[in-house]
Design an enzyme around this catalytic site. Structure first.
Site, PDB file in Angstrom:
ATOM      1  N   HIS A 217      20.733  28.434  35.660  1.00  0.00           N
ATOM      2  CA  HIS A 217      21.665  28.063  34.573  1.00  0.00           C
ATOM      3  C   HIS A 217      22.347  29.295  33.984  1.00  0.00           C
ATOM      4  O   HIS A 217      22.721  29.292  32.812  1.00  0.00           O
ATOM      5  CB  HIS A 217      20.948  27.306  33.448  1.00  0.00           C
ATOM      6  CG  HIS A 217      20.042  26.222  33.925  1.00  0.00           C
ATOM      7  ND1 HIS A 217      20.442  24.914  34.069  1.00  0.00           N
ATOM      8  CD2 HIS A 217      18.747  26.255  34.333  1.00  0.00           C
ATOM      9  CE1 HIS A 217      19.434  24.183  34.516  1.00  0.00           C
ATOM     10  NE2 HIS A 217      18.400  24.973  34.695  1.00  0.00           N
TER      11      HIS A 217
ATOM     12  N   SER B 215      45.679  47.669  35.316  1.00  0.00           N
ATOM     13  CA  SER B 215      46.535  46.727  34.607  1.00  0.00           C
ATOM     14  C   SER B 215      47.871  47.412  34.331  1.00  0.00           C
ATOM     15  O   SER B 215      47.927  48.633  34.194  1.00  0.00           O
ATOM     16  CB  SER B 215      45.869  46.336  33.291  1.00  0.00           C
ATOM     17  OG  SER B 215      46.834  45.935  32.345  1.00  0.00           O
TER      18      SER B 215
ATOM     19  N   LYS C  36      41.750  49.141  32.004  1.00  0.00           N
ATOM     20  CA  LYS C  36      41.308  48.095  32.917  1.00  0.00           C
ATOM     21  C   LYS C  36      41.039  48.554  34.341  1.00  0.00           C
ATOM     22  O   LYS C  36      41.708  49.412  34.882  1.00  0.00           O
ATOM     23  CB  LYS C  36      42.354  46.962  32.972  1.00  0.00           C
ATOM     24  CG  LYS C  36      42.434  46.129  31.731  1.00  0.00           C
ATOM     25  CD  LYS C  36      41.151  45.386  31.391  1.00  0.00           C
ATOM     26  CE  LYS C  36      40.982  44.134  32.216  1.00  0.00           C
ATOM     27  NZ  LYS C  36      42.004  43.123  31.920  1.00  0.00           N
TER      28      LYS C  36
ATOM     29  N   GLU D  48      38.528  38.165  43.117  1.00  0.00           N
ATOM     30  CA  GLU D  48      39.229  37.016  42.531  1.00  0.00           C
ATOM     31  C   GLU D  48      40.138  36.324  43.548  1.00  0.00           C
ATOM     32  O   GLU D  48      40.204  35.100  43.614  1.00  0.00           O
ATOM     33  CB  GLU D  48      40.060  37.472  41.331  1.00  0.00           C
ATOM     34  CG  GLU D  48      39.209  37.903  40.153  1.00  0.00           C
ATOM     35  CD  GLU D  48      40.060  38.550  39.080  1.00  0.00           C
ATOM     36  OE1 GLU D  48      40.363  37.884  38.084  1.00  0.00           O
ATOM     37  OE2 GLU D  48      40.446  39.719  39.236  1.00  0.00           O
TER      38      GLU D  48
END
Ligand code: ARG
Length: 462
Positions: free
Chosen positions: A155, A276, A282, A289
């Site tokens: 979980h 970024s 970043k 992704e």
């Protein structure tokens, strides 16, 4: 002029011409199409269906077409609808009347079926090889991290301690199943549909065993109607690829989490991450992704083909032309994702101290604490209740189980002794789990050896 101009009194409307045409996406089957035609022509000659010298002329012509396509000297035409008609038209243009005999005893229906099977048959070993390369990376990472303790989750809550090596081998086992699924797919598709004709073979003495053998298939398919209407092999491959992408996507999700500041279990190599355009701090996990995103695309291909095939009556229907873009796109996507994912994994840095820090919180040794009492004679359910009370106490005081005093322990059970601290040490918790398949170092080494053997056996076959 169309091949079928004899039957028609009008030219095909340009809208229909463009709509019907598949040359834009089936041109990539040129090699398989020519191989199929060469096998067919040779068989026609050997069986006396056409003259031997004509068969030879056809084969020579096809070889020159192949060479020209490979040298980028050929322009395909939309007027010739698909790769099959383009090559046939080109052949007749080059060798004259003999070219018109090539299509004796065959149809585009068995032709496209054999081409696509050949294509898939050639791609599967490439796909398998890419998965094996990923297995190598997993094994390397596992060997280097046999004692890197980290939390295991259920979980997404810290649950029990494990190691990064155990984690890597979990994925290695998923990819192992993916390889065997691809192998199963290859095994079942290894039958040749050529000679099935439009649907009912032909009245010529076509020898399907000859063409099957010439093209490297185990045998011809057993029923000609099934041969031209079956796309199971493509659907099976798409299913196997969807499951493979699901594994890559789960793994990608973990990597995205792990390199966030909330976890910081790993650092991606600069060469495998991106910055970024606005936020100077970043470092983004774009590769993971995108792999996660492209999974949707591969599932889409599977659903496309299942839906195209649903409710199609036997035998060939033009709907089936829609199989190719979905199939090719899925294969291309997986072949694109696997190497970049493997390289990203290979170059990422593991942060054992941050993993240990996370493992030290979250009470992941609570089960071990209960087991400690159980080993001293207490029934597990009672031990479980006592440790629950201790955890509750810790959440109030900001302690962890290891920072409690012996007095705190004794307050809930007199069975606790000084040795409880040893029992709660994360290394003890991991290495005590020596059960087959578990996270203890020896168990994981066995898991690694099994994967290494699996990979080595496949490599020896190639
Ligand atoms: N381009 C067609 C396809 O991909 C080839 C088969 C055409 N057969 C036919 N009867 N129209 O499915």
């Amino acid at each position: 002029m169309k091949l079928w101009a004899g039957r028609f009194q009008k030219e095909t409307d340009t809208l229909v011409n463009d709509f019907n045409s598949s040359i834009g996406f089936d041109a990539r089957l040129y090699k398989q199409d020519i191989a199929g035609s060469i096998a067919h022509a040779a068989m026609l000659g050997r069986q006396g269906i056409i003259e031997e010298h004509e068969a030879e002329k056809i084969i020579e012509g096809l070889k020159t077409i192949l060479a020209d396509i490979e040298a980028d000297k050929v322009e395909f035409s939309l007027d010739n609808e698909d790769i099959h008609m383009n090559i046939e038209a080109m052949l007749t243009e080059r060798i004259g009347d003999a070219g018109k005999r090539l299509h004796t005893g065959r149809s585009r229906n068995d032709q496209v079926a054999v081409d696509t099977r050949l294509y898939v048959k050639e791609e599967i070993p490439t796909l398998i090889k890419l998965v094996l390369d990923l297995e190598d990376v997993l094994v390397r990472k596992a060997r280097a991290n046999l004692e890197t303790v980290m939390p295991g989750y259920t979980h997404l809550q810290r649950a029990q301690p494990t190691t990064f090596a155990h984690y890597m081998m979990a994925y290695a086992n998923m990819f192992k199943r993916d390889v065997t699924r691809l192998e199963d797919c290859l095994e079942r598709l290894d039958e040749c549909p050529l000679g099935a004709g439009a649907l009912a073979t032909s009245t010529y003495p076509v020898d399907r065993f000859q063409t099957a053998a010439a093209l490297g298939f185990k045998k011809p398919t057993d029923n000609s109607m099934d041969s031209v209407s079956d796309r199971d092999y493509a659907i099976e491959l798409l299913s196997a690829l969807s499951i493979l992408m699901m594994h890559l996507s789960r793994f990608s999700e973990e990597i995205v989490l792990w390199c966030s500041w909330e976890f910081k279990y790993v650092d991606l190599d600069d060469a495998y991450s991106t910055g970024s355009s606005i936020m100077p701090q970043k470092k983004n996990p774009d590769v993971a992704e995108l792999v996660r995103g492209k999974t949707g695309r591969v599932y889409g291909s599977l659903v496309t083909l299942l839906t195209v095939m649903k409710a199609l009556p036997l035998a060939y229907n033009k709907d089936m032309q829609e199989d190719k873009e979905a199939l090719f796109d899925a294969i291309d996507t997986v072949e694109l994702c696997l190497p970049v994912f493997a390289a990203m994994l290979d170059t990422l840095t593991v942060r054992p101290r941050d993993m240990a820090r996370a493992a030290a919180g979250g009470f992941i040794n609570a089960t071990d604490c209960a087991d400690y009492l159980t080993k001293k004679g207490l029934p597990f359910r009672e031990a479980y209740m006592i440790v629950g009370r201790l955890v509750n106490l810790c959440t109030k005081t900001g302690d962890t189980l290891d920072t409690l005093t012996l007095k705190d322990f004794r307050a809930v059970s007199s069975l606790f002794d000084e040795d409880v601290y040893q029992a709660l040490a994360l290394k003890t918790c991991v290495n005590g789990r020596r059960v087959y398949g578990g996270p203890a170092k020896d168990s994981v080494v066995t898991q690694i050896e099994l994967i290494e053997k699996f990979v080595a056996e496949r490599r020896a076959e190639c």
